[in-house]
Design a protein around this motif. Structure first.
Motif, PDB file in Angstrom:
ATOM      1  N   ALA A 159      -5.317  13.253  -2.892  1.00 35.04           N
ATOM      2  CA  ALA A 159      -5.768  13.943  -1.679  1.00 35.04           C
ATOM      3  C   ALA A 159      -6.962  13.223  -1.054  1.00 35.04           C
ATOM      4  N   THR A 160      -7.868  12.725  -1.880  1.00 33.36           N
ATOM      5  CA  THR A 160      -9.025  11.999  -1.368  1.00 33.36           C
ATOM      6  C   THR A 160      -8.607  10.698  -0.703  1.00 33.36           C
ATOM      7  N   VAL A 161      -7.679   9.974  -1.318  1.00 31.19           N
ATOM      8  CA  VAL A 161      -7.185   8.733  -0.711  1.00 31.19           C
ATOM      9  C   VAL A 161      -6.513   9.036   0.620  1.00 31.19           C
ATOM     10  N   ARG A 162      -5.734  10.103   0.655  1.00 26.92           N
ATOM     11  CA  ARG A 162      -5.071  10.490   1.914  1.00 26.92           C
ATOM     12  C   ARG A 162      -6.108  10.826   2.988  1.00 26.92           C
ATOM     13  N   ASN A 163      -7.119  11.609   2.614  1.00 28.10           N
ATOM     14  CA  ASN A 163      -8.144  12.001   3.587  1.00 28.10           C
ATOM     15  C   ASN A 163      -8.913  10.787   4.103  1.00 28.10           C
ATOM     16  N   ARG A 164      -9.230   9.858   3.205  1.00 25.15           N
ATOM     17  CA  ARG A 164      -9.940   8.649   3.634  1.00 25.15           C
ATOM     18  C   ARG A 164      -9.059   7.804   4.540  1.00 25.15           C
ATOM     19  N   GLY A 165      -7.778   7.765   4.260  1.00 27.44           N
ATOM     20  CA  GLY A 165      -6.861   7.026   5.123  1.00 27.44           C
ATOM     21  C   GLY A 165      -6.786   7.623   6.516  1.00 27.44           C
TER      22      GLY A 165
ATOM     23  N   ALA B 150      -3.504  16.537 -14.356  1.00 25.42           N
ATOM     24  CA  ALA B 150      -2.763  16.821 -13.125  1.00 25.42           C
ATOM     25  C   ALA B 150      -3.722  17.190 -11.990  1.00 25.42           C
ATOM     26  N   SER B 151      -4.727  17.974 -12.307  1.00 26.17           N
ATOM     27  CA  SER B 151      -5.698  18.386 -11.295  1.00 26.17           C
ATOM     28  C   SER B 151      -6.495  17.202 -10.766  1.00 26.17           C
ATOM     29  N   VAL B 152      -6.979  16.355 -11.664  1.00 28.16           N
ATOM     30  CA  VAL B 152      -7.771  15.194 -11.245  1.00 28.16           C
ATOM     31  C   VAL B 152      -6.910  14.215 -10.450  1.00 28.16           C
ATOM     32  N   ALA B 153      -5.687  14.003 -10.883  1.00 26.25           N
ATOM     33  CA  ALA B 153      -4.791  13.086 -10.172  1.00 26.25           C
ATOM     34  C   ALA B 153      -4.495  13.601  -8.769  1.00 26.25           C
ATOM     35  N   LEU B 154      -4.280  14.899  -8.633  1.00 27.17           N
ATOM     36  CA  LEU B 154      -4.014  15.479  -7.314  1.00 27.17           C
ATOM     37  C   LEU B 154      -5.240  15.335  -6.415  1.00 27.17           C
TER      38      LEU B 154
ATOM     39  N   PHE C 176       0.838  -1.195   0.000  1.00 29.27           N
ATOM     40  CA  PHE C 176       0.000   0.000   0.000  1.00 29.27           C
ATOM     41  C   PHE C 176       0.875   1.248   0.000  1.00 29.27           C
ATOM     42  N   ALA C 177       1.917   1.232   0.794  1.00 31.54           N
ATOM     43  CA  ALA C 177       2.828   2.375   0.846  1.00 31.54           C
ATOM     44  C   ALA C 177       3.508   2.574  -0.501  1.00 31.54           C
ATOM     45  N   ASN C 178       3.917   1.472  -1.137  1.00 29.34           N
ATOM     46  CA  ASN C 178       4.538   1.572  -2.455  1.00 29.34           C
ATOM     47  C   ASN C 178       3.558   2.134  -3.483  1.00 29.34           C
ATOM     48  N   ALA C 179       2.300   1.734  -3.390  1.00 34.54           N
ATOM     49  CA  ALA C 179       1.286   2.250  -4.304  1.00 34.54           C
ATOM     50  C   ALA C 179       1.103   3.758  -4.111  1.00 34.54           C
ATOM     51  N   LEU C 180       1.101   4.204  -2.859  1.00 31.07           N
ATOM     52  CA  LEU C 180       0.962   5.640  -2.589  1.00 31.07           C
ATOM     53  C   LEU C 180       2.168   6.421  -3.093  1.00 31.07           C
ATOM     54  N   VAL C 181       3.355   5.879  -2.876  1.00 35.16           N
ATOM     55  CA  VAL C 181       4.569   6.545  -3.356  1.00 35.16           C
ATOM     56  C   VAL C 181       4.530   6.648  -4.884  1.00 35.16           C
ATOM     57  N   GLY C 182       4.106   5.575  -5.539  1.00 32.75           N
ATOM     58  CA  GLY C 182       3.992   5.589  -6.995  1.00 32.75           C
ATOM     59  C   GLY C 182       2.967   6.600  -7.478  1.00 32.75           C
ATOM     60  N   ALA C 183       1.850   6.694  -6.773  1.00 31.85           N
ATOM     61  CA  ALA C 183       0.808   7.647  -7.153  1.00 31.85           C
ATOM     62  C   ALA C 183       1.294   9.085  -7.001  1.00 31.85           C
TER      63      ALA C 183
ATOM     64  N   ASP D 207       3.560   9.820  -9.845  1.00 33.87           N
ATOM     65  CA  ASP D 207       2.790  10.066 -11.064  1.00 33.87           C
ATOM     66  C   ASP D 207       2.201  11.472 -11.060  1.00 33.87           C
ATOM     67  N   VAL D 208       1.690  11.893  -9.908  1.00 33.90           N
ATOM     68  CA  VAL D 208       1.114  13.240  -9.806  1.00 33.90           C
ATOM     69  C   VAL D 208       2.186  14.290 -10.060  1.00 33.90           C
ATOM     70  N   GLN D 209       3.365  14.089  -9.492  1.00 37.27           N
ATOM     71  CA  GLN D 209       4.449  15.046  -9.698  1.00 37.27           C
ATOM     72  C   GLN D 209       4.838  15.113 -11.176  1.00 37.27           C
ATOM     73  N   GLN D 210       4.866  13.972 -11.840  1.00 31.90           N
ATOM     74  CA  GLN D 210       5.205  13.960 -13.258  1.00 31.90           C
ATOM     75  C   GLN D 210       4.123  14.659 -14.085  1.00 31.90           C
ATOM     76  N   LEU D 211       2.865  14.413 -13.759  1.00 32.45           N
ATOM     77  CA  LEU D 211       1.770  15.063 -14.473  1.00 32.45           C
ATOM     78  C   LEU D 211       1.798  16.577 -14.259  1.00 32.45           C
ATOM     79  N   GLN D 212       2.091  17.007 -13.035  1.00 30.65           N
ATOM     80  CA  GLN D 212       2.172  18.433 -12.760  1.00 30.65           C
ATOM     81  C   GLN D 212       3.358  19.069 -13.470  1.00 30.65           C
ATOM     82  N   GLY D 213       4.466  18.347 -13.556  1.00 31.83           N
ATOM     83  CA  GLY D 213       5.631  18.859 -14.273  1.00 31.83           C
ATOM     84  C   GLY D 213       5.324  19.060 -15.746  1.00 31.83           C
ATOM     85  N   THR D 214       4.642  18.084 -16.345  1.00 37.80           N
ATOM     86  CA  THR D 214       4.251  18.208 -17.754  1.00 37.80           C
ATOM     87  C   THR D 214       3.301  19.374 -17.941  1.00 37.80           C
ATOM     88  N   SER D 215       2.341  19.508 -17.038  1.00 40.98           N
ATOM     89  CA  SER D 215       1.380  20.610 -17.113  1.00 40.98           C
ATOM     90  C   SER D 215       2.087  21.958 -16.995  1.00 40.98           C
TER      91      SER D 215
END
Length: 91
Positions: free
Chosen positions: A73-79, A65-69, A22-29, A32-40
């Motif tokens: 954030a929603t996954v973090r809040n639910r956690g 980038a906005s949707v991914a962020l 689960f931690a690896n999945a969050l780190v990967g996500a 991915d968000v950072q890469q999407l924001q960089g491209t944006s």
């Protein structure tokens, strides 16, 4: 853009490692968000400087980038909510 666009491995592909996967999945996500924001951001700079040839690509990158962020954030809040609920149950 990452090929998986926040798509992690299926449940059948993940061995039962508990919290580590689960931690690896969050780190990967987050990566991915950072890469999407960089491209944006890169496409936004190109738009401002007049070097952008495809405004559609910049709009898509910004929206992705906005949707991914929002998703991360929603996954973090639910956690956090789940953790708080567990802590209340133990009291």
């Amino acid at each position: 853009m990452p090929t998986g666009y926040l798509a992690g491995p299926s449940a059948a592909e993940v061995p039962g490692t508990g919290g580590a996967s689960f931690a690896n999945a969050l780190v990967g996500a987050v990566g991915d968000v950072q890469q999407l924001q960089g491209t944006s951001n890169q496409l936004a700079v190109q738009a401002v400087t007049g070097d952008l040839t495809d405004m559609h690509a910049a709009t898509l990158a910004s929206t992705r980038a906005s949707v991914a962020l929002e998703l991360v954030a929603t996954v973090r809040n639910r956690g956090v909510e789940a953790f708080n609920e567990i802590m209340r149950m133990q009291a």
